[in-house]
Write an enzyme that holds these catalytic residues in place. Structure first.
Site, PDB file in Angstrom:
ATOM      1  N   SER A  85      17.331 -39.338  42.495  1.00 10.72           N
ATOM      2  CA  SER A  85      16.035 -39.079  43.135  1.00 10.72           C
ATOM      3  C   SER A  85      15.670 -37.584  42.661  1.00 10.72           C
ATOM      4  O   SER A  85      16.350 -36.694  42.003  1.00 10.72           O
ATOM      5  CB  SER A  85      16.206 -38.950  44.832  1.00 10.72           C
ATOM      6  OG  SER A  85      17.052 -37.930  44.978  1.00 10.72           O
ATOM      7  N   PHE A  86      14.420 -37.035  42.690  1.00 12.44           N
ATOM      8  CA  PHE A  86      13.861 -35.810  42.590  1.00 12.44           C
ATOM      9  C   PHE A  86      14.841 -34.559  42.824  1.00 12.44           C
ATOM     10  O   PHE A  86      15.496 -33.799  42.129  1.00 12.44           O
ATOM     11  CB  PHE A  86      12.755 -35.523  43.114  1.00 12.44           C
ATOM     12  CG  PHE A  86      12.199 -34.453  42.746  1.00 12.44           C
ATOM     13  CD1 PHE A  86      11.754 -33.745  41.338  1.00 12.44           C
ATOM     14  CD2 PHE A  86      11.369 -33.523  43.519  1.00 12.44           C
ATOM     15  CE1 PHE A  86      11.139 -32.601  40.937  1.00 12.44           C
ATOM     16  CE2 PHE A  86      10.449 -32.468  43.109  1.00 12.44           C
ATOM     17  CZ  PHE A  86      10.506 -32.070  41.741  1.00 12.44           C
TER      18      PHE A  86
ATOM     19  N   THR B 213      21.698 -36.575  50.067  1.00  7.89           N
ATOM     20  CA  THR B 213      20.418 -36.269  50.048  1.00  7.89           C
ATOM     21  C   THR B 213      19.444 -37.054  50.492  1.00  7.89           C
ATOM     22  O   THR B 213      17.993 -36.656  50.573  1.00  7.89           O
ATOM     23  CB  THR B 213      20.119 -35.904  48.388  1.00  7.89           C
ATOM     24  OG1 THR B 213      20.389 -37.220  47.836  1.00  7.89           O
ATOM     25  CG2 THR B 213      20.950 -34.754  47.769  1.00  7.89           C
ATOM     26  N   SER B 214      19.664 -37.989  51.161  1.00  6.65           N
ATOM     27  CA  SER B 214      18.864 -38.925  52.042  1.00  6.65           C
ATOM     28  C   SER B 214      17.573 -39.212  51.522  1.00  6.65           C
ATOM     29  O   SER B 214      16.521 -39.044  51.953  1.00  6.65           O
ATOM     30  CB  SER B 214      18.678 -38.287  53.472  1.00  6.65           C
ATOM     31  OG  SER B 214      18.055 -38.994  54.198  1.00  6.65           O
TER      32      SER B 214
ATOM     33  N   LYS C 213      13.678 -38.434  59.807  1.00  8.23           N
ATOM     34  CA  LYS C 213      14.578 -37.064  59.651  1.00  8.23           C
ATOM     35  C   LYS C 213      14.993 -36.685  60.811  1.00  8.23           C
ATOM     36  O   LYS C 213      16.353 -36.066  61.100  1.00  8.23           O
ATOM     37  CB  LYS C 213      13.599 -35.948  59.021  1.00  8.23           C
ATOM     38  CG  LYS C 213      13.492 -36.535  57.452  1.00  8.23           C
ATOM     39  CD  LYS C 213      14.489 -36.882  56.600  1.00  8.23           C
ATOM     40  CE  LYS C 213      14.040 -37.123  55.225  1.00  8.23           C
ATOM     41  NZ  LYS C 213      15.190 -37.636  54.250  1.00  8.23           N
TER      42      LYS C 213
END
Length: 363
Positions: free
Chosen positions: A63-64, A135-136, A220
């Site tokens: 991911s980013f 990092t979800s 979240k």
């Protein structure tokens, strides 16, 4: 503070690498002799343990944010194990290595296939690692833009599985969980005792998130609470980082789902002074700083942002980067009465400043 450009980001990385090399040069000469003596005295087990201390597992490493964390770990001298759950992600990693997006050298990066919904697979993936960065990062399985209510439920379950696996893996000692600033800022304005300061002690109102259909914020919020509950039950050392909207080079294309989902309710956040952003490189550095300080002073939650969007010019600049009308950010939110809040990331800023001073004196 403005959004960091690609050129500035590269300069930051070069400066960080230079600082690390200077700091490590003198230290390594001393440690070489100590390591040789340890091996000569038959302390090979300790040497193996030292190697394991430098193996970290990162979920969503393609991911980013995940990629930025992986690169920062590699720059710091750690070995990294990346979890992927499909062949497509493996191919992405190969492309990143060949294109230079991932700073690999020798055998410092390994890839393990494991699904976040399978605890046993996660336990096996975590075994041998001292720390886990969750990092979800999730995408909508239906291929839709944004973030659905069902995604919130999936995210909570995945977080619970990661925490269970961390507790069961014999080698894992610490976990850093990536939450969101959205888990802190959504409060009920009707409450007279609502604090004007939003910091690491602040939690969003779950009922409010549901009523406003703020599913990303809800996911979240519930995930972070689940992580803390599991950590308390399992006796696992945990810290959580709550970042603002993650920006950086080409962020809208590299992180589209999370970016769009984060901005649900952007007009209200902007009006209240709660729309904040953070450059992905600073966020990655914050993750490592917190992780390395967990044995000493780091604990609990940390808010992470480097810019609060204030004024139409800043809102328009962010909108241009995203390719959306500025009114999506600074337009009038129907029926919303603005209440000025003060975002505070003092806890993280103090920790990172202390760490930088320590590195400076060591060099």
């Amino acid at each position: 503070m403005g959004i960091v450009s690609a050129e500035e980001t590269e300069k930051m990385e070069i400066q960080e690498l230079r600082r690390m090399l200077v700091a490590c040069a003198g230290v390594h000469r001393r440690k070489d002799d100590e390591h040789f003596k340890a091996m000569r005295n038959g302390l090979a087990a300790q040497a193996i343990d030292d190697v394991e201390d430098h193996l970290i597992c990162v979920t969503s490493g393609v991911s980013f944010l995940g990629l930025a964390v992986v690169n920062r770990l590699l720059l710091r001298g750690y070995s990294v194990r990346i979890i992927v759950d499909n062949q497509e992600d493996r191919e992405k990693l190969r492309e990143m290595k060949s294109s230079g997006q991932m700073r690999t050298c020798s055998n410092d990066v390994s890839v393990v296939t494991a699904k976040l919904m399978e605890v046993e697979e996660l336990v096996e993936a975590f075994e041998g690692c001292r720390g886990v960065f969750h990092t979800s990062a999730f995408t909508d399985p239906a291929g839709l833009s944004g973030y659905s209510k069902s995604m919130a439920e999936i995210e909570v379950k995945a977080t619970e599985n990661v925490m269970k696996a961390c507790a069961r893996a014999s080698s894992v000692r610490k976990c850093v969980f990536t939450s969101s600033l959205l888990a802190c800022i959504w409060g009920d304005a009707a409450l007279q005792d609502l604090s004007p300061v939003v910091n690491h002690d602040s939690w969003s109102d779950e009922s409010l998130c549901i009523n406003k259909k703020l599913w990303y914020a809800l996911g979240k919020l519930r995930s972070e609470k689940a992580a803390w509950k599991m950590a308390d039950e399992k006796g696992l050392k945990l810290t959580t980082i709550c970042p603002g909207l993650i920006t950086g080079p080409d962020f809208i294309h590299r992180n589209p789902t999370a970016t769009i989902a984060y901005l649900k309710g952007a007009q209200e956040m902007y009006a209240d002074g709660l729309l904040a952003t953070v450059d992905v490189m600073r966020l990655a550095e914050a993750h490592l700083c917190v992780y390395e300080a967990m044995n000493k002073t780091a604990f609990g939650r940390y808010l992470c942002f480097d810019r609060v969007i204030a004024g139409e010019n800043e809102a328009e600049y962010l909108a241009r980067e995203m390719g959306i009308p500025a009114t999506k950010i600074c337009g009038n939110a129907d029926g919303h009465i603005p209440r000025p809040f003060d975002l505070s990331n003092k806890k993280l800023t103090t920790l990172m400043s202390r760490t930088l001073r320590s590195c400076y004196y060591q060099s």
